[in-house]
Motif scaffolding. Structure first.
Motif, PDB file in Angstrom:
ATOM      1  N   SER A 175       0.807  -1.223   0.000  1.00 16.41           N
ATOM      2  CA  SER A 175       0.000   0.000   0.000  1.00 16.41           C
ATOM      3  C   SER A 175       0.838   1.271   0.000  1.00 16.41           C
ATOM      4  O   SER A 175       0.320   2.357  -0.287  1.00 16.41           O
ATOM      5  CB  SER A 175      -0.919   0.013   1.232  1.00 16.41           C
ATOM      6  N   LEU A 176       2.113   1.146   0.323  1.00 20.89           N
ATOM      7  CA  LEU A 176       2.946   2.335   0.509  1.00 20.89           C
ATOM      8  C   LEU A 176       3.066   3.157  -0.772  1.00 20.89           C
ATOM      9  O   LEU A 176       2.899   4.388  -0.753  1.00 20.89           O
ATOM     10  CB  LEU A 176       4.329   1.911   1.005  1.00 20.89           C
ATOM     11  N   GLY A 177       3.340   2.506  -1.898  1.00 16.14           N
ATOM     12  CA  GLY A 177       3.471   3.227  -3.163  1.00 16.14           C
ATOM     13  C   GLY A 177       2.174   3.885  -3.612  1.00 16.14           C
ATOM     14  O   GLY A 177       2.145   5.093  -3.895  1.00 16.14           O
ATOM     15  N   PRO A 178       1.065   3.122  -3.703  1.00 13.66           N
ATOM     16  CA  PRO A 178      -0.204   3.736  -4.119  1.00 13.66           C
ATOM     17  C   PRO A 178      -0.663   4.871  -3.209  1.00 13.66           C
ATOM     18  O   PRO A 178      -1.233   5.858  -3.688  1.00 13.66           O
ATOM     19  CB  PRO A 178      -1.189   2.559  -4.063  1.00 13.66           C
ATOM     20  N   LEU A 179      -0.409   4.746  -1.911  1.00 17.42           N
ATOM     21  CA  LEU A 179      -0.842   5.812  -1.010  1.00 17.42           C
ATOM     22  C   LEU A 179      -0.016   7.077  -1.220  1.00 17.42           C
ATOM     23  O   LEU A 179      -0.548   8.195  -1.124  1.00 17.42           O
ATOM     24  CB  LEU A 179      -0.742   5.343   0.442  1.00 17.42           C
ATOM     25  N   GLN A 180       1.256   6.926  -1.545  1.00 17.45           N
ATOM     26  CA  GLN A 180       2.065   8.104  -1.864  1.00 17.45           C
ATOM     27  C   GLN A 180       1.558   8.766  -3.145  1.00 17.45           C
ATOM     28  O   GLN A 180       1.526  10.000  -3.239  1.00 17.45           O
ATOM     29  CB  GLN A 180       3.536   7.706  -2.004  1.00 17.45           C
ATOM     30  N   GLU A 181       1.155   7.954  -4.120  1.00 24.11           N
ATOM     31  CA  GLU A 181       0.555   8.513  -5.338  1.00 24.11           C
ATOM     32  C   GLU A 181      -0.711   9.293  -5.006  1.00 24.11           C
ATOM     33  O   GLU A 181      -0.969  10.367  -5.561  1.00 24.11           O
ATOM     34  CB  GLU A 181       0.244   7.389  -6.329  1.00 24.11           C
ATOM     35  N   HIS A 182      -1.505   8.757  -4.096  1.00 32.54           N
ATOM     36  CA  HIS A 182      -2.737   9.435  -3.675  1.00 32.54           C
ATOM     37  C   HIS A 182      -2.427  10.793  -3.055  1.00 32.54           C
ATOM     38  O   HIS A 182      -3.076  11.804  -3.386  1.00 32.54           O
ATOM     39  CB  HIS A 182      -3.486   8.557  -2.673  1.00 32.54           C
ATOM     40  N   PHE A 183      -1.437  10.828  -2.177  1.00 31.12           N
ATOM     41  CA  PHE A 183      -1.105  12.089  -1.514  1.00 31.12           C
ATOM     42  C   PHE A 183      -0.468  13.080  -2.488  1.00 31.12           C
ATOM     43  O   PHE A 183      -0.650  14.293  -2.346  1.00 31.12           O
ATOM     44  CB  PHE A 183      -0.184  11.834  -0.322  1.00 31.12           C
ATOM     45  N   ARG A 184       0.273  12.566  -3.478  1.00 32.86           N
ATOM     46  CA  ARG A 184       0.828  13.480  -4.482  1.00 32.86           C
ATOM     47  C   ARG A 184      -0.288  14.136  -5.295  1.00 32.86           C
ATOM     48  O   ARG A 184      -0.200  15.316  -5.643  1.00 32.86           O
ATOM     49  CB  ARG A 184       1.797  12.725  -5.396  1.00 32.86           C
ATOM     50  N   ALA A 185      -1.335  13.365  -5.602  1.00 32.06           N
ATOM     51  CA  ALA A 185      -2.472  13.935  -6.332  1.00 32.06           C
ATOM     52  C   ALA A 185      -3.266  14.892  -5.454  1.00 32.06           C
ATOM     53  O   ALA A 185      -3.774  15.918  -5.924  1.00 32.06           O
ATOM     54  CB  ALA A 185      -3.374  12.808  -6.840  1.00 32.06           C
ATOM     55  N   LEU A 186      -3.357  14.556  -4.173  1.00 33.81           N
ATOM     56  CA  LEU A 186      -4.123  15.383  -3.241  1.00 33.81           C
ATOM     57  C   LEU A 186      -3.380  16.658  -2.867  1.00 33.81           C
ATOM     58  O   LEU A 186      -3.991  17.725  -2.690  1.00 33.81           O
ATOM     59  CB  LEU A 186      -4.424  14.568  -1.975  1.00 33.81           C
ATOM     60  N   LEU A 187      -2.053  16.559  -2.785  1.00 34.35           N
ATOM     61  CA  LEU A 187      -1.221  17.682  -2.344  1.00 34.35           C
ATOM     62  C   LEU A 187      -0.101  17.906  -3.358  1.00 34.35           C
ATOM     63  O   LEU A 187       1.038  17.489  -3.140  1.00 34.35           O
ATOM     64  CB  LEU A 187      -0.632  17.399  -0.961  1.00 34.35           C
ATOM     65  N   PRO A 188      -0.390  18.562  -4.470  1.00 39.97           N
ATOM     66  CA  PRO A 188       0.648  18.798  -5.487  1.00 39.97           C
ATOM     67  C   PRO A 188       1.799  19.630  -4.924  1.00 39.97           C
ATOM     68  O   PRO A 188       1.620  20.424  -3.998  1.00 39.97           O
ATOM     69  CB  PRO A 188      -0.106  19.567  -6.582  1.00 39.97           C
ATOM     70  N   GLN A 189       2.960  19.430  -5.494  1.00 37.98           N
ATOM     71  CA  GLN A 189       4.143  20.174  -5.057  1.00 37.98           C
ATOM     72  C   GLN A 189       3.985  21.647  -5.404  1.00 37.98           C
ATOM     73  O   GLN A 189       3.703  22.005  -6.543  1.00 37.98           O
ATOM     74  CB  GLN A 189       5.390  19.603  -5.724  1.00 37.98           C
ATOM     75  N   GLU A 190       4.166  22.491  -4.407  1.00 34.26           N
ATOM     76  CA  GLU A 190       4.032  23.925  -4.620  1.00 34.26           C
ATOM     77  C   GLU A 190       5.320  24.500  -5.192  1.00 34.26           C
ATOM     78  O   GLU A 190       6.412  23.993  -4.915  1.00 34.26           O
ATOM     79  CB  GLU A 190       3.691  24.624  -3.300  1.00 34.26           C
ATOM     80  N   PRO A 191       5.211  25.555  -5.992  1.00 37.93           N
ATOM     81  CA  PRO A 191       6.417  26.192  -6.536  1.00 37.93           C
ATOM     82  C   PRO A 191       7.355  26.630  -5.408  1.00 37.93           C
ATOM     83  O   PRO A 191       6.918  27.183  -4.401  1.00 37.93           O
ATOM     84  CB  PRO A 191       5.857  27.401  -7.296  1.00 37.93           C
ATOM     85  N   GLY A 192       8.620  26.360  -5.594  1.00 40.85           N
ATOM     86  CA  GLY A 192       9.607  26.752  -4.595  1.00 40.85           C
ATOM     87  C   GLY A 192       9.894  25.692  -3.551  1.00 40.85           C
ATOM     88  O   GLY A 192      10.851  25.822  -2.787  1.00 40.85           O
ATOM     89  N   THR A 193       9.069  24.644  -3.491  1.00 41.05           N
ATOM     90  CA  THR A 193       9.316  23.570  -2.529  1.00 41.05           C
ATOM     91  C   THR A 193      10.385  22.634  -3.081  1.00 41.05           C
ATOM     92  O   THR A 193      10.215  22.091  -4.176  1.00 41.05           O
ATOM     93  CB  THR A 193       8.036  22.762  -2.259  1.00 41.05           C
ATOM     94  N   PRO A 194      11.480  22.428  -2.369  1.00 44.07           N
ATOM     95  CA  PRO A 194      12.534  21.532  -2.864  1.00 44.07           C
ATOM     96  C   PRO A 194      11.999  20.119  -3.082  1.00 44.07           C
ATOM     97  O   PRO A 194      11.136  19.647  -2.335  1.00 44.07           O
ATOM     98  CB  PRO A 194      13.580  21.563  -1.743  1.00 44.07           C
ATOM     99  N   ASP A 195      12.524  19.452  -4.105  1.00 39.29           N
ATOM    100  CA  ASP A 195      12.064  18.100  -4.426  1.00 39.29           C
ATOM    101  C   ASP A 195      12.245  17.146  -3.249  1.00 39.29           C
ATOM    102  O   ASP A 195      11.356  16.343  -2.941  1.00 39.29           O
ATOM    103  CB  ASP A 195      12.822  17.558  -5.642  1.00 39.29           C
TER     104      ASP A 195
END
Length: 217
Positions: A175-195
């Motif tokens: 579940s670890l990988g799919p849940l990270q995908e879910h959170f990436r879709a829910l919380l997109p990376q904001e401009p200026g946030t380091p990778d």
């Protein structure tokens, strides 16, 4: 679960030897290090999947090419920066409590951890399941302990115990990988946030959501 020894090269062992009382076993003390380095090393360890000795080699030995690392050269600048960030900026005083004699017990089961932490003569810091993914299998086994009482009760109970805990860990890891995908879709990376910071945040959210699956064993 028996301890899985971590291999070190001869050069790495030379760097570790002045500062760790045992290079092969799971229980060891830290020596000849400034308090700020020891405290910061353990603070970093609580959020890292690496072993303490590997973390020391990778992130706290600034004179990594030297055969002997003096106490003054070992990660003091990094440690002071970590103290500055965690203690002064975020107010996490648990780091300030990490000065003193430091003893590490690695690959401990949750059962053993609770026994060790019963005493009130020390302060304790565990590797955090909120930040560290437990999807690896040291020695080919999931991270749980089979108590002797279970083994003595017979093969049927032992098999049922192992199957149940294996299923819990397999579900967690799957579940670890799919849940990270879910959170990436829910919380997109904001401009200026380091990778790196964004990846750590997403991983931490997934670990925190799934850690209830990890057995206390």
């Amino acid at each position: 679960m028996s301890y899985v020894a971590e291999p070190f090269t001869d050069e790495e062992r030379s760097l570790l030897a002045p500062h760790f009382t045992d290079l092969d076993g799971p229980v060891f003390a830290l020596t000849n290090l400034p308090e700020v380095v020891k405290g910061a090393l353990f603070a970093r360890y609580s959020r890292s999947a690496k072993s303490l000795r590997r973390l020391f080699l990778d992130e706290f030995v600034e004179a990594s090419t030297a055969v002997r690392a003096s106490a003054e050269a070992v990660g003091t600048a990094r440690a002071e920066r970590l103290y500055q960030n965690v203690f002064l900026e975020f107010g996490d005083d648990s780091v300030a409590q990490l000065g003193g004699a430091h003893i590490a017990c690695e690959q401990s089961s949750q059962l053993l951890a609770k026994v060790l932490e019963r005493g009130r003569l020390a302060a304790y810091l565990e590797q955090s399941t909120r930040y560290v993914p437990y999807d690896d299998r040291p020695g080919g086994r999931w991270r749980y302990h089979v108590p002797p009482e279970v083994i003595e009760a017979g093969d049927d109970l032992t098999a049922q115990y192992r199957d149940t805990l294996d299923f819990a860990f397999e579900t967690y890891a799957r579940s670890l990988g799919p849940l990270q995908e879910h959170f990436r879709a829910l919380l997109p990376q904001e401009p200026g946030t380091p990778d790196g910071a964004y990846r750590s945040t997403i991983r931490a959210k997934a670990c925190d959501a799934l850690r209830g699956l990890l057995p206390a064993a």
